[in-house]
Design an enzyme around this catalytic site. Structure first.
Site, PDB file in Angstrom:
ATOM      1  CE1 TYR A 110      -3.718  -1.718   5.259  1.00  0.00           C
ATOM      2  CE2 TYR A 110      -3.236   0.535   4.613  1.00  0.00           C
ATOM      3  CZ  TYR A 110      -3.603  -0.753   4.282  1.00  0.00           C
ATOM      4  OH  TYR A 110      -3.858  -1.073   2.965  1.00  0.00           O
ATOM      5  CB  SER A 159      -0.882   0.028   1.247  1.00  0.00           C
ATOM      6  OG  SER A 159      -1.502   1.296   1.377  1.00  0.00           O
TER       7      SER A 159
HETATM    8  N1  LIG Z   1      -8.851  -0.555  -0.686  1.00  0.00           N
HETATM    9  C1  LIG Z   1      -7.814   0.272  -0.700  1.00  0.00           C
HETATM   10  O1  LIG Z   1      -7.960   1.519  -0.783  1.00  0.00           O
HETATM   11  C2  LIG Z   1      -6.422  -0.278  -0.638  1.00  0.00           C
HETATM   12  C3  LIG Z   1      -5.355   0.589  -0.848  1.00  0.00           C
HETATM   13  C4  LIG Z   1      -4.058   0.098  -0.778  1.00  0.00           C
HETATM   14  C5  LIG Z   1      -3.846  -1.247  -0.527  1.00  0.00           C
HETATM   15  N2  LIG Z   1      -4.904  -2.074  -0.310  1.00  0.00           N
HETATM   16  C6  LIG Z   1      -4.630  -3.481  -0.017  1.00  0.00           C
HETATM   17  O2  LIG Z   1      -5.428  -4.315  -0.834  1.00  0.00           O
HETATM   18  C7  LIG Z   1      -5.625  -5.562  -0.182  1.00  0.00           C
HETATM   19  C8  LIG Z   1      -7.106  -5.910  -0.194  1.00  0.00           C
HETATM   20  O3  LIG Z   1      -7.810  -4.903   0.524  1.00  0.00           O
HETATM   21  P1  LIG Z   1      -9.341  -4.557   0.230  1.00  0.00           P
HETATM   22  O4  LIG Z   1      -9.447  -3.097   0.174  1.00  0.00           O
HETATM   23  O5  LIG Z   1      -9.855  -5.373  -0.894  1.00  0.00           O
HETATM   24  O6  LIG Z   1      -9.970  -5.027   1.622  1.00  0.00           O
HETATM   25  P2  LIG Z   1     -11.314  -5.821   1.940  1.00  0.00           P
HETATM   26  O7  LIG Z   1     -12.355  -5.557   0.916  1.00  0.00           O
HETATM   27  O8  LIG Z   1     -11.615  -5.490   3.365  1.00  0.00           O
HETATM   28  O9  LIG Z   1     -10.883  -7.355   1.827  1.00  0.00           O
HETATM   29  C9  LIG Z   1     -10.055  -7.953   2.775  1.00  0.00           C
HETATM   30  C10 LIG Z   1      -9.945  -9.439   2.495  1.00  0.00           C
HETATM   31  O10 LIG Z   1      -9.100 -10.015   3.508  1.00  0.00           O
HETATM   32  C11 LIG Z   1      -9.775 -11.106   4.113  1.00  0.00           C
HETATM   33  N3  LIG Z   1      -9.394 -11.202   5.525  1.00  0.00           N
HETATM   34  C12 LIG Z   1      -9.612 -10.294   6.509  1.00  0.00           C
HETATM   35  N4  LIG Z   1      -9.187 -10.782   7.699  1.00  0.00           N
HETATM   36  C13 LIG Z   1      -8.705 -12.018   7.460  1.00  0.00           C
HETATM   37  C14 LIG Z   1      -8.136 -13.044   8.257  1.00  0.00           C
HETATM   38  N5  LIG Z   1      -8.013 -12.917   9.599  1.00  0.00           N
HETATM   39  N6  LIG Z   1      -7.744 -14.196   7.662  1.00  0.00           N
HETATM   40  C15 LIG Z   1      -7.883 -14.360   6.324  1.00  0.00           C
HETATM   41  N7  LIG Z   1      -8.410 -13.440   5.508  1.00  0.00           N
HETATM   42  C16 LIG Z   1      -8.822 -12.288   6.067  1.00  0.00           C
HETATM   43  C17 LIG Z   1     -11.257 -10.828   3.958  1.00  0.00           C
HETATM   44  O11 LIG Z   1     -11.977 -12.061   4.022  1.00  0.00           O
HETATM   45  P3  LIG Z   1     -13.565 -12.139   4.371  1.00  0.00           P
HETATM   46  O12 LIG Z   1     -14.202 -10.969   3.681  1.00  0.00           O
HETATM   47  O13 LIG Z   1     -13.999 -13.456   3.802  1.00  0.00           O
HETATM   48  O14 LIG Z   1     -13.694 -12.092   5.853  1.00  0.00           O
HETATM   49  C18 LIG Z   1     -11.286 -10.177   2.576  1.00  0.00           C
HETATM   50  O15 LIG Z   1     -11.320 -11.177   1.577  1.00  0.00           O
HETATM   51  C19 LIG Z   1      -5.031  -5.412   1.226  1.00  0.00           C
HETATM   52  O16 LIG Z   1      -3.752  -5.987   1.241  1.00  0.00           O
HETATM   53  C20 LIG Z   1      -4.949  -3.901   1.403  1.00  0.00           C
HETATM   54  O17 LIG Z   1      -3.947  -3.531   2.319  1.00  0.00           O
HETATM   55  C21 LIG Z   1      -6.193  -1.627  -0.371  1.00  0.00           C
END
Ligand SMILES: NC(=O)c1ccc[n+]([C@@H]2O[C@H](COP(=O)([O-])OP(=O)(O)OC[C@H]3O[C@@H](n4cnc5c(N)ncnc54)[C@H](OP(=O)(O)O)[C@@H]3O)[C@@H](O)[C@H]2O)c1
Length: 240
Positions: free
Chosen positions: A150, A137
């Site tokens: 984070y 990120s």
């Molecule tokens: N969204 C942004 O703006 C952004 C920006 C920069 C980087 N990122 C990165 O992108 C990646 C995905 O983020 P996202 O925005 O798509 O988040 P998200 O929609 O909240 O998805 C998170 C995922 O992680 C899983 N997860 C959460 N806790 C877990 C655990 N204890 N064990 C196993 N799996 C777990 C969730 O599973 P369930 O839903 O099945 O519980 C879900 O599939 C992350 O690495 C994040 O740091 C996101």
């Protein structure tokens, strides 16, 4: 681009993870993804992506990660690419952060990612081939007003990528990371409005990114088309 490849994506039920699953399938890959709590989303995604497979993984359960990945290998034989996408954020000011909060985010984002990688790598090392794509990120790469816990874990992903690429080069396994800016969903949704506006004001694209824009790079890095890219943390942030 991914024809004949089996790709394992952690956190396939999330905003970015589900789009990476879709993109991998569109590029010809066989998609296996993990979910944690959201069984409904996992079922929906399996119905949407032909031939896909969902496995439950809690990144806090190191022994569970080992048994699930070993069982998966018994079933599918080879995993050609791993996308370490699953992670959590913690939107809380530093003075309110307690020891258990730090333990939780470190255990999920760093330790859990480490152990998924370790167990998937066993098969890749046997096959002397494979690619790993971590999801970092911008929070771990720039001075921004973002949750400190984070940002710490996402900065760790950069170091993880460098060192893992160094150690795995002898097996022909490449390791890179995609480094998204602010996206229009997922963990980015919790970002307060004034900080979101501030990000957009400093972003050349003038907007938050979408999951597809990150998924495209993840698929490319996972594929043999990126055969000369290794040990890189590559930003997809619209230009900050
Ligand atoms: N969204 C942004 O703006 C952004 C920006 C920069 C980087 N990122 C990165 O992108 C990646 C995905 O983020 P996202 O925005 O798509 O988040 P998200 O929609 O909240 O998805 C998170 C995922 O992680 C899983 N997860 C959460 N806790 C877990 C655990 N204890 N064990 C196993 N799996 C777990 C969730 O599973 P369930 O839903 O099945 O519980 C879900 O599939 C992350 O690495 C994040 O740091 C996101």
């Amino acid at each position: 681009m991914l024809t004949g490849k089996t790709v394992f994506i952690s956190g396939g039920t999330g905003h970015l993870g589900s789009e990476i699953c879709r993109a991998c399938f569109e590029y010809g890959g066989r998609v296996i993804f993990s979910y944690h709590r959201n069984q409904e989303a996992a079922k929906k995604l399996m119905a949407e992506i032909p031939g896909s497979r969902a496995v439950p993984i809690d990144l806090l359960n190191v022994e569970g990660i080992r048994t699930t990945i070993e069982r998966l290998y018994d079933e599918v034989g080879a995993i050609h690419a791993l996308v370490n996408n699953a992670a959590i954020s913690q939107i809380m000011p530093l003075p309110l952060v307690e020891e258990e909060d730090v333990d939780l985010i470190m255990d999920i984002n760093i330790k859990g990612t480490f152990f998924i990688t370790k167990h998937v790598l066993k098969g890749m090392i046997r096959n002397k081939a494979g690619t790993i794509v971590n999801v970092g990120s911008i929070a771990g790469a720039r001075m921004l007003d973002v949750p400190v816990t984070y940002a710490m874990t996402k900065a760790a992903i950069n170091g993880f990528t460098f060192a893992l690429a160094g150690e795995m080069k002898r097996f022909g396994i490449r390791v890179n990371s995609v480094v998204p800016g602010l996206l229009d969903g997922g963990v980015g949704q919790g970002v307060p409005e004034e900080l979101r506006k501030d990000f957009v004001a400093h972003c050349a694209a003038g907007r938050a990114g979408n999951a597809r824009e990150v998924a495209e790079l993840a698929c490319f890095l996972a594929s043999d088309r990126a055969s000369y890219i290794n040990g890189q943390n590559i930003a997809v942030d619209g230009g900050i």
